[in-house]
Scaffold this motif. Structure first.
Motif, PDB file in Angstrom:
ATOM      1  N   ARG A  82      -6.081   2.833   1.734  1.00  0.00           N
ATOM      2  CA  ARG A  82      -5.179   1.673   1.853  1.00  0.00           C
ATOM      3  C   ARG A  82      -3.920   2.039   2.629  1.00  0.00           C
ATOM      4  O   ARG A  82      -3.438   1.270   3.468  1.00  0.00           O
ATOM      5  N   ALA A  83      -3.369   3.220   2.315  1.00  0.00           N
ATOM      6  CA  ALA A  83      -2.140   3.648   2.988  1.00  0.00           C
ATOM      7  C   ALA A  83      -2.393   3.934   4.466  1.00  0.00           C
ATOM      8  O   ALA A  83      -1.522   3.701   5.310  1.00  0.00           O
ATOM      9  N   HIS A  84      -3.589   4.435   4.800  1.00  0.00           N
ATOM     10  CA  HIS A  84      -3.952   4.613   6.202  1.00  0.00           C
ATOM     11  C   HIS A  84      -4.048   3.263   6.902  1.00  0.00           C
ATOM     12  O   HIS A  84      -3.527   3.079   8.016  1.00  0.00           O
ATOM     13  N   ALA A  85      -4.731   2.327   6.269  1.00  0.00           N
ATOM     14  CA  ALA A  85      -4.924   1.006   6.871  1.00  0.00           C
ATOM     15  C   ALA A  85      -3.592   0.286   7.068  1.00  0.00           C
ATOM     16  O   ALA A  85      -3.426  -0.490   8.013  1.00  0.00           O
ATOM     17  N   ASP A  86      -2.643   0.575   6.195  1.00  0.00           N
ATOM     18  CA  ASP A  86      -1.314  -0.025   6.280  1.00  0.00           C
ATOM     19  C   ASP A  86      -0.535   0.517   7.476  1.00  0.00           C
ATOM     20  O   ASP A  86       0.439  -0.091   7.918  1.00  0.00           O
ATOM     21  N   GLY A  87      -0.952   1.680   7.972  1.00  0.00           N
ATOM     22  CA  GLY A  87      -0.289   2.268   9.131  1.00  0.00           C
ATOM     23  C   GLY A  87       0.879   3.169   8.802  1.00  0.00           C
ATOM     24  O   GLY A  87       1.517   3.730   9.701  1.00  0.00           O
ATOM     25  N   LEU A 118       4.650  12.861   5.327  1.00  0.00           N
ATOM     26  CA  LEU A 118       3.379  12.154   5.287  1.00  0.00           C
ATOM     27  C   LEU A 118       3.367  10.869   6.108  1.00  0.00           C
ATOM     28  O   LEU A 118       2.313  10.261   6.281  1.00  0.00           O
ATOM     29  N   VAL A 119       4.538  10.465   6.585  1.00  0.00           N
ATOM     30  CA  VAL A 119       4.586   9.219   7.351  1.00  0.00           C
ATOM     31  C   VAL A 119       3.872   9.392   8.681  1.00  0.00           C
ATOM     32  O   VAL A 119       3.770  10.496   9.229  1.00  0.00           O
ATOM     33  N   ALA A 120       3.377   8.292   9.216  1.00  0.00           N
ATOM     34  CA  ALA A 120       2.527   8.326  10.405  1.00  0.00           C
ATOM     35  C   ALA A 120       3.238   8.877  11.640  1.00  0.00           C
ATOM     36  O   ALA A 120       2.590   9.348  12.571  1.00  0.00           O
ATOM     37  N   THR A 121       4.573   8.834  11.655  1.00  0.00           N
ATOM     38  CA  THR A 121       5.314   9.286  12.837  1.00  0.00           C
ATOM     39  C   THR A 121       5.600  10.780  12.823  1.00  0.00           C
ATOM     40  O   THR A 121       6.181  11.306  13.774  1.00  0.00           O
ATOM     41  N   ALA A 181       0.810  -1.217   0.000  1.00  0.00           N
ATOM     42  CA  ALA A 181       0.000   0.000   0.000  1.00  0.00           C
ATOM     43  C   ALA A 181       0.846   1.271   0.000  1.00  0.00           C
ATOM     44  O   ALA A 181       0.570   2.210  -0.758  1.00  0.00           O
ATOM     45  N   TRP A 182       1.873   1.336   0.839  1.00  0.00           N
ATOM     46  CA  TRP A 182       2.674   2.559   0.921  1.00  0.00           C
ATOM     47  C   TRP A 182       3.518   2.747  -0.343  1.00  0.00           C
ATOM     48  O   TRP A 182       3.584   3.842  -0.892  1.00  0.00           O
ATOM     49  N   SER A 183       4.161   1.680  -0.801  1.00  0.00           N
ATOM     50  CA  SER A 183       4.956   1.780  -2.024  1.00  0.00           C
ATOM     51  C   SER A 183       4.078   2.172  -3.213  1.00  0.00           C
ATOM     52  O   SER A 183       4.470   2.984  -4.048  1.00  0.00           O
ATOM     53  N   ALA A 184       2.884   1.594  -3.277  1.00  0.00           N
ATOM     54  CA  ALA A 184       1.961   1.932  -4.359  1.00  0.00           C
ATOM     55  C   ALA A 184       1.599   3.406  -4.316  1.00  0.00           C
ATOM     56  O   ALA A 184       1.576   4.087  -5.348  1.00  0.00           O
ATOM     57  N   PHE A 185       1.327   3.920  -3.134  1.00  0.00           N
ATOM     58  CA  PHE A 185       0.970   5.323  -2.948  1.00  0.00           C
ATOM     59  C   PHE A 185       2.130   6.228  -3.353  1.00  0.00           C
ATOM     60  O   PHE A 185       1.963   7.186  -4.127  1.00  0.00           O
ATOM     61  N   ALA A 186       3.318   5.944  -2.851  1.00  0.00           N
ATOM     62  CA  ALA A 186       4.491   6.777  -3.151  1.00  0.00           C
ATOM     63  C   ALA A 186       4.860   6.707  -4.629  1.00  0.00           C
ATOM     64  O   ALA A 186       5.192   7.723  -5.245  1.00  0.00           O
TER      65      ALA A 186
END
Length: 212
Positions: free
Chosen positions: A139-144, A188-191, A89-94
């Motif tokens: 999807r990227a949210h759900a991925d964390g 944009l990362v969750a941290t 999900a994250w790689s797809a988004f980026a």
């Protein structure tokens, strides 16, 4: 050997017409990026075609502007669909964002917004683009990995910010846009720390509304 029906010659004419159209669209993109108010004659001059050849393909400047922006919208939809097919999900988004930045899809968005009347098909494609973007963000949210306070309407602003970077050297422009995207993705990362203010909302910028 030539077919008695003349179909090879017809195919040749179609191929030449497609090449001419590509030249016109490339010229139009360059001209209107420099000056959205430029006359359609400037496009014909840059493309090296007669004004009559241009008018055989496009009824006028507004028709040409619509085609340019709709092509960009279709590219956006295609890239989003491809991203949703990627497993991570994250790689797809980026990667989705990187492909759009590299393709320079958003350079004309602000420049040409409000200069033409969008078609119903453009409206449908815009809705589809929004749905796909929402799916990628979800999807990227759900991925964390994507910060929870990023909304779907933050994405066009991010892309337009990258597209606004432009220097005389095209290669350097690409490098600077990729650098800016990397900086934005790091935020944009969750941290990352919380974002100030509420996220953009649908219709807040009125991208496709015709200005009277």
């Amino acid at each position: 050997m030539t077919n008695p029906t003349g179909s090879p010659a017809l195919a040749g004419r179609r191929a030449q017409a497609a090449r001419n159209d590509a030249v016109i669209l490339d010229a139009a993109r360059a001209v209107f990026l420099d000056d959205a108010k430029a006359p359609i004659a400037a496009v014909a001059e840059r493309a090296g075609v007669g004004i009559s050849a241009l008018y055989r393909r496009y009824a006028g400047k507004e028709d040409l502007l619509r085609r340019l922006c709709h092509d960009g919208l279709r590219r956006y939809v295609a890239e989003a669909e491809a991203a949703l097919a990627e497993p991570d999900a994250w790689s797809a988004f980026a990667n989705f964002l990187a492909r759009l930045v590299d393709a320079d899809v958003h350079s004309l968005t602000v420049r040409l917004a409000g200069t033409f009347t969008p078609t119903e098909e453009m409206g449908r494609d815009a809705v589809r683009a929004g749905e796909l973007t929402e799916a990628l963000v979800r999807r990227a949210h759900a991925d964390g990995r994507l910060r929870p306070d990023v909304g779907v309407h933050d994405i066009p602003l991010l892309l337009e910010g990258c597209a606004a970077i432009r220097v005389p050297d095209p290669e350097r422009t690409g490098q600077l846009r990729r650098r800016q995207l990397a900086l934005l993705l790091a935020g944009l990362v969750a941290t990352a720390p919380p974002l100030p203010g509420p996220p953009p909302v649908a219709g807040e910028f009125g991208r496709w509304s015709r200005r009277e």
